[in-house]
Motif scaffolding. Structure first.
Motif, PDB file in Angstrom:
ATOM      1  N   ASP A   1       0.815  -1.218   0.000  1.00  0.00           N
ATOM      2  CA  ASP A   1       0.000   0.000   0.000  1.00  0.00           C
ATOM      3  C   ASP A   1       0.847   1.266   0.000  1.00  0.00           C
ATOM      4  O   ASP A   1       0.315   2.372   0.146  1.00  0.00           O
ATOM      5  CB  ASP A   1      -0.923   0.023   1.232  1.00  0.00           C
ATOM      6  N   LYS A   2       2.135   1.123  -0.172  1.00  0.00           N
ATOM      7  CA  LYS A   2       3.028   2.274  -0.100  1.00  0.00           C
ATOM      8  C   LYS A   2       3.436   2.714  -1.505  1.00  0.00           C
ATOM      9  O   LYS A   2       3.910   1.924  -2.311  1.00  0.00           O
ATOM     10  CB  LYS A   2       4.271   1.934   0.721  1.00  0.00           C
ATOM     11  N   ILE A   3       3.245   4.017  -1.795  1.00  0.00           N
ATOM     12  CA  ILE A   3       3.604   4.590  -3.087  1.00  0.00           C
ATOM     13  C   ILE A   3       4.883   5.396  -2.926  1.00  0.00           C
ATOM     14  O   ILE A   3       4.991   6.242  -2.034  1.00  0.00           O
ATOM     15  CB  ILE A   3       2.472   5.498  -3.624  1.00  0.00           C
ATOM     16  N   VAL A   4       5.860   5.124  -3.797  1.00  0.00           N
ATOM     17  CA  VAL A   4       7.153   5.803  -3.727  1.00  0.00           C
ATOM     18  C   VAL A   4       7.373   6.570  -5.025  1.00  0.00           C
ATOM     19  O   VAL A   4       7.432   5.984  -6.108  1.00  0.00           O
ATOM     20  CB  VAL A   4       8.299   4.800  -3.512  1.00  0.00           C
ATOM     21  N   ASP A   5       7.478   7.896  -4.920  1.00  0.00           N
ATOM     22  CA  ASP A   5       7.718   8.758  -6.078  1.00  0.00           C
ATOM     23  C   ASP A   5       9.114   8.506  -6.641  1.00  0.00           C
ATOM     24  O   ASP A   5      10.071   8.284  -5.907  1.00  0.00           O
ATOM     25  CB  ASP A   5       7.572  10.224  -5.649  1.00  0.00           C
ATOM     26  N   LYS A   6       9.247   8.566  -7.982  1.00  0.00           N
ATOM     27  CA  LYS A   6      10.540   8.312  -8.623  1.00  0.00           C
ATOM     28  C   LYS A   6      11.378   9.576  -8.812  1.00  0.00           C
ATOM     29  O   LYS A   6      12.491   9.500  -9.327  1.00  0.00           O
ATOM     30  CB  LYS A   6      10.325   7.646  -9.986  1.00  0.00           C
ATOM     31  N   GLY A   7      10.838  10.726  -8.470  1.00  0.00           N
ATOM     32  CA  GLY A   7      11.609  11.962  -8.594  1.00  0.00           C
ATOM     33  C   GLY A   7      11.474  12.669  -9.927  1.00  0.00           C
ATOM     34  O   GLY A   7      12.212  13.624 -10.209  1.00  0.00           O
ATOM     35  N   TYR A   8      10.536  12.239 -10.779  1.00  0.00           N
ATOM     36  CA  TYR A   8      10.333  12.906 -12.064  1.00  0.00           C
ATOM     37  C   TYR A   8       9.550  14.201 -11.883  1.00  0.00           C
ATOM     38  O   TYR A   8       8.881  14.419 -10.854  1.00  0.00           O
ATOM     39  CB  TYR A   8       9.562  12.003 -13.027  1.00  0.00           C
TER      40      TYR A   8
END
Length: 702
Positions: free
Chosen positions: A61-68
């Motif tokens: 359930d965890k969303i991790v942004d890629k930095g784009y």
């Protein structure tokens, strides 16, 4: 208590419920930002983002942004800090109702797209942070620098979406209140949810479809942030959304007189593919005493839909898509329904959709068809669908025939098969039959050479019979020269007969070639052949033909199975294929009053002594069975008995070998290997084909 005792409070969560949740696709979000650039008189908009790439990862359930980041940059009139505060940060304020801005853009007098005032926050449907950098207003000199004052604001979704009614104060960015040499706006998105950017091709088509804006002073460019400078696939300019139209299928709805925005029905006309005015279909409709004009076109696509973007009719309001409808919600059962559902395309413009009565859904994905005005528009659209369904039947048939001609080479094949002058009628009737079939065949099927060839074969089989039928009708009416008519009938009948039997032989040869290809698959071939031979005995002996199983032979099979069980205490399976796991002992057939036992072994198999025991048992018990006094009737109907063994090798010894040779000597048993079996059958049918061709040529010169 006073007149101001009651008050209404709008929670900031309303922004989420009415705006943000309506946008969950990157392309739709960017389209809203581009619409704002259009309203701001931008001539160039550049969208930079990582194409065909996920913007975040998701683990459980965890969303991790890629930095784009995604950036939308334009060269429009921009905004000053006060204008950002007054216009951009006021959610839900209708642009066109504001006397300071109006319904037209300042410079190019464009029809403004924005109205609802929620699209500016659409990016929060895919990200957590929006950064606005905008330079506008009058040119000024500040601190020795000449240019346009800049507003730099950072919006944070988590801080906005709180269940309170207190004002939200965005954070100013480092460029706030600085001077920029040029006007324009940059919208930068970051901290993304679990979303994906489409490929640059799909992105370009989606934006082209959403904006029906061919214009000299308007251009949208896409830049793939993942590619380096100089890469030819890095940059894409969004073009006009084009779908190839089928010739002679287009209906045009045009304003032929009057000023822009005219609501007089006399200023609008509808034209057919030849440029003639269509009297029974108006370019718009009346509702409650007012005319609502519709311009644009509707047609058939050259090919069936390849994706949803090209399907149906696109409806635009002020240059931006408002709805995409396949058939205006028309119920099934109308003329040309299948083709309409597969080929109907169009582009209609109705700028009144959000003028007085706002018929466009908040997410701009469809029209409110249940509204009274929406229902009037729907009824008009259905009349367009019905009209084009009737009008385009002939062009659709013509295109199908042209495709068939190109793929099949039908004319060359017909001329080769029926070359003489006397066979002109056969050629014409064969082409007529092919055309009739082709015009009712689906486009995708006409692109399949194998399927088209089967239609050619069918046409060439039916053509001579159709000619014979017409000759017979002519004979019934012709009393002047009956002899010539009869001669013509006999010649045509001979060609028809040869065509029919030739087709049978051709199909049989094709089956044999296929069997040769499969011969090495020993696991399946044996059982497949046992199944096949009951309906195609010609595979064993080309002179045998399939006959309908009569009741007497069915009774014989059943009685012999019972007799076999009584004598051996085992069950005998005779071509009963209802159970795929059950092995059939042999095929029992009848031909020319002969009971035929057909025993098939897999390719490469060597017949061994125990198997010969079983064959010998079959022979002995069948002879005993037919000789029983109670089976005299069977004996009169089936006087002979024969075994055909298909087996590559004989590995018998001793008494079993002697029994085998004895059965061969008495012609009770015939042994053939797989190669001879296939060669013999193939040669007989190929000889027939060659003879059929020779006979057709003889008929043609007689």
């Amino acid at each position: 208590m006073g007149k101001n005792f009651y008050k209404m409070t709008i929670s900031r969560m309303t922004v989420d419920k009415l705006g943000v949740k309506l946008y969950d696709k990157v392309a739709a979000v960017i389209a809203e930002l581009i619409a704002n650039s259009y309203d701001a008189d931008a001539q160039n908009v550049t969208v930079t983002c990582p194409m065909d790439e996920g913007l975040a990862t998701k683990t459980k359930d965890k969303i991790v942004d890629k930095g784009y980041t995604i950036e939308v940059k334009d060269d429009g009139i921009g905004m000053t800090p006060p204008e950002v505060n007054e216009f951009y940060l006021v959610v839900g304020k209708e642009r066109r109702m504001d006397p300071k801005r109006g319904e037209k853009s300042k410079i190019f007098k464009r029809d403004v797209m924005g109205r609802k005032g929620v699209g500016k926050l659409a990016p929060f449907g895919v990200c957590q942070q929006i950064e606005i950098i905008s330079s506008g207003g009058e040119k000024k000199v500040v601190g020795g620098k000449k240019g346009y004052i800049t507003a730099h604001v950072i919006l944070d979704k988590s801080k906005i979406l709180k269940d309170v009614d207190a004002p939200y104060h965005p954070s100013p960015g480092p460029l706030d209140r600085t001077i920029s040499p040029k006007r324009g706006t940059v919208i930068r998105l970051s901290s993304f949810d679990f979303r994906r950017v489409p490929s640059i091709d799909d992105f370009e088509r989606a934006l082209a479809q959403r904006f029906g804006l061919p214009s000299k002073n308007w251009r949208i460019k896409l830049v793939d942030a993942l590619k380096t400078e100089g890469d030819p696939d890095r940059l894409r300019t969004v073009g006009t959304f084009n779908v190839e139209k089928m010739e002679r299928t287009e209906i045009q709805f045009l304003r032929t007189a009057g000023p822009d925005g005219s609501d007089s029905p006399d200023d609008y006309r509808t034209f057919d593919p030849d440029g003639n005015e269509i009297d029974d279909l108006n370019a718009g409709f009346d509702y409650e005493g007012k005319f609502y004009p519709v311009t644009g076109w509707a047609a058939y696509s050259k090919k069936p839909y390849k994706d949803e973007l090209m399907a149906g009719i696109r409806v635009y309001c002020r240059g931006k898509i408002a709805a995409q409808t396949h058939i205006f919600n028309l119920k099934a059962g109308f003329t040309g329904e299948y083709d309409v559902r597969s080929y109907l395309i169009g582009e209609l413009h109705a700028n009144w959709l959000d003028t007085n009565e706002d018929l466009i859904r908040t997410d701009r994905q469809d029209i409110l068809w249940d509204h009274d005005l929406g229902q009037a528009f729907e009824k008009w659209g259905q009349s367009v669908v019905k009209k084009i369904g009737v009008m385009t039947r002939q062009p659709k048939k013509q295109k199908a025939w042209e495709t068939f001609e190109a793929v099949s080479g039908i004319h060359e094949k017909v001329n080769e098969s029926f070359p003489s002058d006397e066979q002109k009628a056969i050629r014409e009737n064969t082409i007529e039959m092919a055309k009739l079939i082709a015009q009712r065949t689906r486009e995708e099927e006409l692109q399949n050479p194998d399927y088209v060839n089967s239609l050619v074969d069918l046409s060439m089989l039916v053509g001579p019979h159709l000619t014979l039928d017409r000759n017979l009708r002519e004979a019934a009416e012709n009393v002047d020269d009956p002899l010539s008519v009869i001669i013509n009938i006999l010649k045509t009948a001979r060609v028809a007969e040869l065509a029919g039997f030739g087709k049978i032989a051709e199909n049989r040869v094709r089956v044999i070639h296929k069997i040769k290809d499969l011969k090495d698959d020993s696991d399946t071939l044996e059982s497949a052949f046992q199944d096949l031979i009951s309906s195609a005995p010609w595979l064993i002996n080309p002179e045998w033909v399939p006959i309908t199983a009569n009741q007497s032979f069915s009774t014989l099979k059943s009685a012999f199975q019972s007799y076999f069980r009584e004598k051996t205490n085992t069950e005998l399976s005779l071509e009963d294929f209802s159970d795929p796991n059950k092995r059939t002992d042999f095929v029992l057939s009848n031909q020319d009053k002969t009971v035929q036992i057909i025993e098939i072994k897999r390719p490469g198999h060597s017949l061994l002594n125990p198997e010969m025991d079983r064959i010998d048992t079959y022979v002995q018990l069948m002879q005993e069975f037919l000789s029983l006094p109670g089976n005299a009737e069977f004996k009169s109907l089936f006087s002979k008995f024969h075994v055909t063994l298909v087996c590559d090798k004989i590995g018998l010894s001793g008494v079993h070998k002697r029994a085998f040779e004895q059965l061969k000597e008495t012609e009770t048993l015939e042994h053939i290997n797989w190669n001879i079996f296939l060669l013999r059958t193939k040669r007989v049918h190929e000889d027939f084909l060659n003879e059929a061709e020779r006979q057709k040529k003889l008929v043609s010169v007689q």
